[in-house]
Write an enzyme that holds these catalytic residues in place. Structure first.
Site, PDB file in Angstrom:
ATOM      1  N   ASP A   9     114.556  52.137  15.363  1.00 48.28           N
ATOM      2  CA  ASP A   9     113.022  52.351  15.621  1.00 48.28           C
ATOM      3  C   ASP A   9     112.931  53.620  15.129  1.00 48.28           C
ATOM      4  O   ASP A   9     113.732  54.460  15.247  1.00 48.28           O
ATOM      5  CB  ASP A   9     112.617  51.878  17.016  1.00 48.28           C
ATOM      6  CG  ASP A   9     111.277  52.377  17.534  1.00 48.28           C
ATOM      7  OD1 ASP A   9     110.211  51.845  16.701  1.00 48.28           O
ATOM      8  OD2 ASP A   9     111.190  53.231  18.486  1.00 48.28           O
ATOM      9  N   ASP A  11     109.549  55.810  16.527  1.00 47.16           N
ATOM     10  CA  ASP A  11     108.677  56.874  17.227  1.00 47.16           C
ATOM     11  C   ASP A  11     109.318  56.837  18.500  1.00 47.16           C
ATOM     12  O   ASP A  11     109.415  55.400  19.325  1.00 47.16           O
ATOM     13  CB  ASP A  11     107.341  56.352  17.358  1.00 47.16           C
ATOM     14  CG  ASP A  11     106.689  56.788  15.896  1.00 47.16           C
ATOM     15  OD1 ASP A  11     106.428  58.125  15.775  1.00 47.16           O
ATOM     16  OD2 ASP A  11     106.123  55.906  15.317  1.00 47.16           O
ATOM     17  N   ASP A 166     113.272  52.214  22.050  1.00 43.42           N
ATOM     18  CA  ASP A 166     113.037  52.631  23.338  1.00 43.42           C
ATOM     19  C   ASP A 166     111.939  51.632  23.870  1.00 43.42           C
ATOM     20  O   ASP A 166     111.583  52.117  24.897  1.00 43.42           O
ATOM     21  CB  ASP A 166     112.513  53.895  23.103  1.00 43.42           C
ATOM     22  CG  ASP A 166     111.016  53.990  22.446  1.00 43.42           C
ATOM     23  OD1 ASP A 166     111.181  53.306  21.011  1.00 43.42           O
ATOM     24  OD2 ASP A 166     110.190  54.582  22.695  1.00 43.42           O
TER      25      ASP A 166
END
Length: 216
Positions: A9, A11, A166
């Site tokens: 991922d 961001d 996240d």
């Protein structure tokens, strides 16, 4: 053994951009008269494509409203460029080592292609990744389409790759395709939420991520 392909991922996983995204969403929505949400609500939808994120924040938005907020969000977000200083400490070295240990690196992100291209260039990380997939050119997380497209690019099975992210959207996306996942705690969602999708590991720092990827 390190997985053949490591998918990140962006961001909240590779770059520290969560607060900037949240404040940009807040500014874009409230300047158009939409009610302010708690900042945690803006953070919570990071990882989704912008349309899905706005529909979750403001149920019932019509297309014109979505487009208006999207335009405002882009203006706020692009007023501040992502730089190498925004990369989480230790990530660049990790990518360098994975470039040797793995067959390939990729990104699966909720960002737009425009935003991803700018970020790859401004951070200098573009050459590290063989392929990147964005929400506006495929389907938003947690739909696993972007993961399917990435493993098809490399010609591997889902179990030969790993998704690192996240958010619960990353974890669910990987779970739905039978791909191992590693949750990181320095971004949006906390351990208990990540754990609900039974990732292979949840790590609190880059050293832990290195261990989970069998680099140390």
């Amino acid at each position: 053994m390190t997985p053949k392909v490591v998918i990140f991922d962006w961001d909240g996983t590779v770059v520290d951009s969560v607060e900037h995204i949240a404040s940009s969403l807040h500014g874009a929505a409230t300047e158009l008269g939409f009610p302010a949400r708690e900042m945690e609500a803006y953070r919570d939808i990071i990882g989704l494509g912008i349309i899905e994120a706005l529909q979750k924040l403001y149920p019932g938005l019509d297309r014109d409203d979505i487009n208006a907020i999207r335009e405002g969000y882009a203006r706020y977000f692009f007023s501040q460029q992502t730089t190498p200083q925004n990369i989480f400490p230790g990530i660049e070295t990790l990518l360098t080592d994975l470039g040797v240990a793995a067959e390939g690196l990729a990104v699966a992100t909720g960002k737009s292609r425009r935003g991803m291209n700018r970020a790859l260039e401004s951070t200098g990380l573009g050459p590290r990744f063989a392929i990147t997939r964005c929400a506006d050119e495929t389907r938003s997380k947690p739909d696993p389409t972007m993961l399917r497209e990435i493993i098809a690019h490399f010609g591997i099975a889902a179990e030969d790759a790993v998704m690192i992210g996240d958010t619960v959207y990353d974890m669910e996306m990987a779970q739905r395709i039978g791909m191992p996942a590693i949750g990181v705690e320095w971004g949006v969602h906390q351990r208990d939420r990540l754990a609900a999708f039974s990732p292979a590991a949840i790590v609190s720092d880059v050293d832990g991520l290195r261990q989970a990827l069998k680099l140390t």
